[in-house]
Scaffold this active site. Structure first.
Site, mmCIF file in Angstrom:
data_model
loop_
_atom_site.group_PDB
_atom_site.id
_atom_site.type_symbol
_atom_site.label_atom_id
_atom_site.label_comp_id
_atom_site.label_asym_id
_atom_site.label_seq_id
_atom_site.Cartn_x
_atom_site.Cartn_y
_atom_site.Cartn_z
ATOM 1 N N SER A 79 -9.925 1.761 2.365
ATOM 2 C CA SER A 79 -8.976 2.493 1.559
ATOM 3 C C SER A 79 -7.931 1.604 0.870
ATOM 4 O O SER A 79 -7.322 2.037 -0.104
ATOM 5 C CB SER A 79 -8.282 3.553 2.407
ATOM 6 O OG SER A 79 -7.471 2.946 3.398
ATOM 7 N N LYS B 91 0.850 -1.192 0.000
ATOM 8 C CA LYS B 91 0.000 0.000 0.000
ATOM 9 C C LYS B 91 0.885 1.241 0.000
ATOM 10 O O LYS B 91 1.925 1.267 0.662
ATOM 11 C CB LYS B 91 -0.914 -0.028 1.234
ATOM 12 C CG LYS B 91 -1.999 1.039 1.240
ATOM 13 C CD LYS B 91 -2.939 0.865 2.421
ATOM 14 C CE LYS B 91 -4.043 1.918 2.446
ATOM 15 N NZ LYS B 91 -5.000 1.707 3.552
ATOM 16 N N SER C 279 -10.314 -0.488 6.567
ATOM 17 C CA SER C 279 -9.637 -0.299 5.275
ATOM 18 C C SER C 279 -8.905 -1.522 4.735
ATOM 19 O O SER C 279 -8.492 -1.516 3.578
ATOM 20 C CB SER C 279 -8.659 0.871 5.357
ATOM 21 O OG SER C 279 -9.352 2.082 5.283
#
Lengths: 496, 97
Positions: free
Chosen positions: A155, A80, A179
Site C-alpha cells: 500500500s 505516507k 506494504s
C-alpha cells in the site's frame, strides 16, 4: 552547485550541507521542481506542503549556527498519508478523511522533527493501507516511475514512487503484510519492516494492530538504517513498543550468532543465509524473479557467505492465517469511523442511519470487503474455525522461524512473486491481488524484521509485454530485534 | 458458500449500507476468498489456550494530560473542531430517544 538527485543519499546530502555546497532550501526546491514535472503523471504526492520551505530555512539556520545538527537535519521526507503531522491533512487516501486535519504529531513525526527533518508532503497509498497496488486509493492510482503502465505497488506505493522518481530523498511507509517491502521491490528502492514493537505506532492509523509497523523507504540500505535508528524506541504512548533490551540478549549484531557445522561458536563469521527452497518452487513465481534471486545468492556465496536450505514446514499456511487475522483486526479498527467524532458525515433519517450512510459514502470497495470478511470470521460459531485456528497457525509459523534461526542468521526469499504488474490487471479479482503478499506476510505474522533490497531486473521482453527492465527485490528476514544483520547483509547485496 | 441473507446480516453488524449490486458481487468474491481460507480447516492444530494469545503483555501508564506551552489541554479544541457537528464544547448527534 547542481544537485545530483539521482545519486544522492542522506550522508552525501548531509556532507554537502555541512560544506555549504547547497542548503536544505536548495534541496527542497530541487525536489519540488522534480515533483512539478513528474507528479502530474505519477501521482505519488497527494499534497506538497507549503511549510516545507519554512522547515528547510530553519535547518539552514541551524547549519549556519553549527548548532543542533544531526545527520537528518534538513533532509526531505515524504510521509505516507496515514501518519499524522499536526495541522496537516491525513486522509489515508480515503474519502472518509478528505478534510481531516491531524490534531497531533505521530511519535515518528515528533522524533524526525526533533532531528530537523523536513516534510515535503504526504503521499498516496491504498485506502487505509488495504491493498498491494495503490489502485485502492480514493485519489487515483500511483504509477510506477520505471514504467508508467504499471503499478508502483502498495500500500505504500506513493512513498516508494516518490523516492524512485527523485521526488524526495526518503519516505516513511507502514507495513501490515508487505506494504513497505513490495512497493520498494516494484520501484527498485530499499524498504524496511522493522521488528514488531521497535517503532511506535502512536499517530499512525491502525489497520491490523498485531501486524502494523512503520518503516523507512529510501534508495540505500544505509539511508534506511539512519532513519530506523532515528524513529525506533520505546514509547509510553504505544504499549506494544519494546525496549532495546527486549531481544538484545539473543543477538550478536551483524555477525553470525550461530554455531557452525562443527558446533563451534564463531562470532566473527559472516551471517549464514537460509533459503526455504521448498517454498520457492511454486509456478506462481515469475521465472525472472527466481533468476535474479538465485543470481544474488551466487553473489553472496562468492563473497564467502554460507547458504543453507531451511525447512519452514508451515510457511505455506501464512497467507491463509494472514487473510483471517488481518480482516478480523480491520473490522474492529475501522469501527471508529462513524461520522460522529471526526471525518466525513453523511446524513441519514435517524442517528443509526447516519452510521450506515456515512460508512457507505466514505469507505471504498476493498475496505468494505475486508470489514465484512472480518465481521464474518469473528462471528459467533465461526470464531474457533477461523480466528482461533489462524492464531494457532501463526504461533506454529513463528516457532518454525525461531527453529530455523537456530542454524541460520537471515532467511532470504524474493520480496514479491512478480515484478510490478500492469495497472488494472488484478483489480477484478481480489484473490489474485491477495496472493501478491505470499512472501511478505510471514514477517508481520512472526513480528520479525524484514528488508527488501533491489537484486536485479526482469529484462525487457516484448513477448511478455515488458517494455523496460523491471526491478526485482530480495527479501531478508532476521531474528526479532536483529535489524543490524539485515543492514549488514543488505549492504553486501548493494555492492556487487 | 455465503447467502445474500448472511451477507446482509454482516453488513448490518458492520453498519454499512449495501446496494443490490454490491451484494451480488460481494457474494461472488466471498466465495472465492472463503474457498481459499477454508483450507485452514485442514491444518492440524491444537487449539489450547496458549495458542490463542500472543506474547504481548499489558502495559499501563499514568493517566496524565498533555498540556501545551500555555498550559492548556493541548488537543482539546482541535479535537472538537474535527467533529462534523459541534455545539459549544459538545459534539452534536441526532436525538436517540
Amino acid at each position: 552547485m547542481k544537485i545530483d538527485l539521482k545519486n544522492l543519499t542522506i550522508q552525501k546530502a548531509h556532507d554537502h550541507m555541512l560544506k555549504g555546497d547547497f542548503s536544505s532550501t536548495d534541496l527542497v526546491k530541487a525536489y519540488r521542481d522534480e515533483i512539478a514535472k513528474k507528479n502530474p503523471d505519477i501521482n505519488a504526492y497527494l499534497e506538497v506542503f507549503d511549510d516545507a520551505l519554512e522547515s528547510a530555512k530553519k535547518a539552514d539556520e541551524n547549519f549556519a549556527k553549527g548548532a543542533e545538527i544531526s545527520v537528518l537535519t534538513g533532509i526531505p521526507f515524504a510521509i505516507k498519508d496515514n501518519i499524522l503531522i499536526k495541522g496537516h491533512i491525513a486522509s489515508a487516501s480515503s474519502k472518509m478523511l478528505v478534510d481531516y486535519h491531524a490534531t497531533y504529531d505521530a511519535t515518528v513525526i515528533a522524533k524526525l522533527k526533533k532531528e530537523g527533518a523536513v516534510f515535503l508532503g504526504r503521499v498516496n497509498m491504498d485506502e487505509f493501507a488495504m491493498g498491494g497496488s495503490t489502485e485502492n486509493s480514493a485519489y487515483g492510482v500511483t504509477k510506477n516511475p520505471i514504467d508508467t503502465t504499471r503499478v508502483a505497488g502498495g500500500s505504500s506505493g506513493g512513498s516508494a514512487a516518490a523516492v524512485a522518481m527523485d521526488g524526495v530523498l526518503c519516505a516513511l511507509g507502514s507495513d501490515t503484510g508487505g506494504s513497505i517491502r513490495q512497493p520498494a521491490s516494484f520501484c527498485g528502492v530499499v524498504g524496511l519492516k522493522p521488528t514488531y514493537g521497535s517503532v511506535s505506532r502512536y499517530g499512525v492509523m491502525a489497520m491490523g494492530s498485531s501486524l502494523d509497523q512503520i518503516g523507512p523507504i529510501a534508495k540505500t540500505v544505509d539511508d534506511c538504517e539512519i532513519i530506523f535508528n532515528a524513529i525506533k524506541g520505546q514509547d509510553i504512548k504505544d504499549g506494544t513498543t519494546i525496549s532495546e533490551e527486549t531481544y538484545a540478549k539473543d543477538l550478536v549484531g551483524g555477525k553470525s550468532s550461530n554455531k557452525n557445522s562443527a558446533g563451534k561458536k564463531s562470532a566473527d563469521k559472516k551471517p549464514v543465509i537460509g533459503v526455504p527452497r521448498d517454498f520457492l518452487g511454486g509456478d506462481g513465481i515469475d521465472p525472472a524473479v527466481m533468476q535474479a534471486f538465485n543470481k544474488s545468492l551466487e553473489t553472496l556465496k562468492s563473497k564467502g557467505y554460507e547458504i543453507r536450505d531451511v525447512k519452514l514446514p508451515n510457511i505455506s499456511y501464512s497467507l491463509l492465517a494472514y487473510y483471517i487475522i488481518m480482516p478480523a483486526e480491520v473490522s474492529s479498527n475501522m469501527a471508529r469511523f462513524d461520522g460522529v467524532k471526526y471525518g466525513l458525515h453523511s446524513d441519514g433519517k435517524t442517528g443509526i442511519d447516519d452510521y450506515f450512510e456515512t460508512r457507505r459514502a466514505g469507505l471504498g470497495r476493498e475496505v468494505i470487503r475486508r470489514i465484512l470478511l472480518g465481521t464474518y470470521v469473528l462471528s459467533s460459531g465461526y470464531y474457533d474455525a477461523y480466528y482461533n485456528r489462524a492464531n494457532a497457525v501463526r504461533r506454529m509459523i513463528t516457532d518454525d522461524f525461531k527453529k530455523a534461526f537456530e542454524t541460520v542468521d537471515v532467511i532470504a526469499t524474493p520480496t514479491a512473486p512478480s515484478p510490478a504488474f500492469t495497472i488494472g490487471s488484478k483489480t477484478s479479482d481480489p484473490m489474485a491481488m491477495y496472493l501478491e503478499d505470499i512472501f511478505t506476510v510471514t514477517a508481520n505474522l512472526t513480528g520479525m524484521p524484514a528488508l527488501s533490497v533491489p537484486c536485479g531486473v526482469a529484462p525487457a521482453d516484448s513477448s511478455k509485454d515488458r517494455k523496460v527492465d523491471l526491478p526485482i527485490g530480495l527479501q531478508l528476514t532476521a531474528r526479532h530485534g536483529d535489524e543490524a544483520t539485515l543492514f549488514y547483509v543488505g549492504k553486501e547485496l548493494e555492492t556487487k | 458458500m455465503i447467502t445474500t441473507k448472511e451477507l446482509e446480516k454482516l453488513a448490518t453488524l458492520a453498519r454499512i449500507k449495501l446496494t443490490e449490486e454490491d451484494k451480488t458481487s460481494l457474494v461472488k468474491e466471498f466465495d472465492s476468498i472463503l474457498g481459499y481460507i477454508d483450507q485452514l480447516k485442514k491444518v492440524d492444530v491444537s487449539l489450547d489456550s496458549a495458542s490463542r494469545v500472543g506474547d504481548v503483555k499489558n502495559v499501563a501508564r499514568l493517566d496524565v494530560i498533555d498540556l501545551d506551552e500555555a498550559g492548556h489541554v493541548d488537543a482539546r479544541e482541535r479535537l472538537l473542531d474535527e467533529a462534523p457537528d459541534r455545539e459549544g464544547d459538545f459534539i452534536a448527534v441526532k436525538k436517540i430517544l
